[in-house]
Design a protein around this motif. Structure first.
Motif, PDB file in Angstrom:
ATOM      1  N   ARG A   1      49.727  -7.343   4.098  1.00 59.01           N
ATOM      2  CA  ARG A   1      49.192  -5.855   3.543  1.00 59.01           C
ATOM      3  C   ARG A   1      48.974  -5.148   4.505  1.00 59.01           C
ATOM      4  NH1 ARG A   1      44.337  -8.447  -0.169  1.00 59.01           N
ATOM      5  NH2 ARG A   1      44.071  -5.933   0.067  1.00 59.01           N
ATOM      6  N   ASN A   2      48.482  -5.449   5.457  1.00 60.23           N
ATOM      7  CA  ASN A   2      47.908  -4.434   6.637  1.00 60.23           C
ATOM      8  C   ASN A   2      49.239  -3.989   7.808  1.00 60.23           C
ATOM      9  OD1 ASN A   2      48.216  -7.186   7.739  1.00 60.23           O
ATOM     10  ND2 ASN A   2      46.442  -7.051   9.259  1.00 60.23           N
TER      11      ASN A   2
ATOM     12  N   GLU B   1      48.260   1.019  -0.424  1.00 60.59           N
ATOM     13  CA  GLU B   1      47.220  -0.039  -0.783  1.00 60.59           C
ATOM     14  C   GLU B   1      46.544   0.104  -1.908  1.00 60.59           C
ATOM     15  OE1 GLU B   1      44.776  -3.442  -0.537  1.00 60.59           O
ATOM     16  OE2 GLU B   1      46.610  -2.897   0.265  1.00 60.59           O
TER      17      GLU B   1
END
Length: 298
Positions: free
Chosen positions: A126-127, A259
């Motif tokens: 996700r990052n 996100e």
């Protein structure tokens, strides 16, 4: 006996409930509005706009080759067709080169960020700075292609004989490699934004780029006649340069927007799962009530 009957009823009710839900799924039709919904996402909309400008510039070059080469060099149809070869070779090599560059830069950015990548699974963290990994490959191609576009216009402006034919053909090859490469990289990034629905993302990309490409092709000959060849292609290059800060915006703001979209999509999936579970429970209860009656009739 009563327990065995209850288990049989339970299995039968679940089977019927699953069949009922499967029939509902088969009756679903694709919703074209999903494509429009994708276009209005912040990061996706900016990426589609810029990618369409690249595609339009690319298409303006190919669409004007018959007109320019017939008027400048007095070529026949066969000779004009042969002049497409350098451009086509560049377009062919672009995805081969870019594929390797994208993989290499993906691993390099992941290593710099301290993120381990599992080659056997496409599980992107996700990052992970996805926008950075893709745009670092795209922007050099855009810069080189933009310069080549302007040079191509002025070369065609002052070409008077076949002695100067090599210059526009070499520039066509460079344009094929760079603009096709940049377009492919950004198309890959668009699919990365929607890994669970790549067909919707691709449809949005095709819709926007084809509309803009058609508009650009409709006016390019008039632009050549009014502005001249050099200034016409310089203007196209300037438009791309003017909108190039979009790439910087995507690097800075893209992860935040991506996100936020992921959170919205997860919340929507959770609601849909709850609704499906509720429908499954209602169907199962209905089947439990109806099963003994049907059994008695048989």
């Amino acid at each position: 006996a009563h327990d065995e009957l209850s288990r049989t009823v339970s299995r039968e009710s679940k089977r019927r409930a699953q069949q009922h839900l499967a029939q509902k799924r088969k009756l679903r039709w694709p919703n074209p509005l999903n494509t429009l919904h994708v276009i209005f996402e912040k990061d996706v909309g900016l990426l589609l706009l810029y990618n369409s400008l690249i595609y339009t510039a690319f298409y303006n070059v190919t669409a004007t080759i018959p007109y320019l080469f017939a008027e400048t060099y007095h070529f026949n149809d066969l000779q004009i067709g042969l002049c497409f070869i350098p451009f086509g070779v560049g377009c062919f090599l672009a995805p081969v080169i870019n594929g390797r560059l994208l993989d290499w830069n993906f691993r390099r950015v992941a290593k710099a960020a301290g993120i381990s990548i599992d080659k056997k699974r496409s599980n992107e963290p996700r990052n992970f700075p996805l926008e950075k990994a893709r745009i670092q490959v795209a922007w050099p191609l855009v810069v080189v292609g933009d310069v080549a576009m302007s040079c191509y216009g002025w070369t065609m402006q002052y070409s008077t004989s076949t002695r100067s034919l090599a210059a526009p053909l070499v520039l066509q090859f460079i344009l094929g490699v760079t603009f096709t490469g940049a377009f492919n990289v950004m198309s890959v990034m668009l699919v990365d934004f929607y890994p669970l629905s790549p067909s919707t993302a691709t449809a949005a990309n095709n819709l926007v780029r084809c509309l803009m490409g058609a508009a650009g092709t409709a006016v390019i000959i008039q632009m050549l006649n009014v502005m001249g060849r050099g200034w016409c292609f310089t203007f196209i290059a300037a438009v791309i340069a003017l909108f190039s800060p979009i790439l910087w915006i995507l690097v800075k703001k893209g992860p935040q927007w991506r996100e936020a979209r992921r959170v919205r999509m997860e919340e929507k999936e959770t609601k849909n799962d709850r609704r499906a579970d509720q429908n499954l429970g209602d169907t199962a209860n209905t089947s439990v009530e109806a099963w003994p009656k049907e059994k008695a009739l048989t």
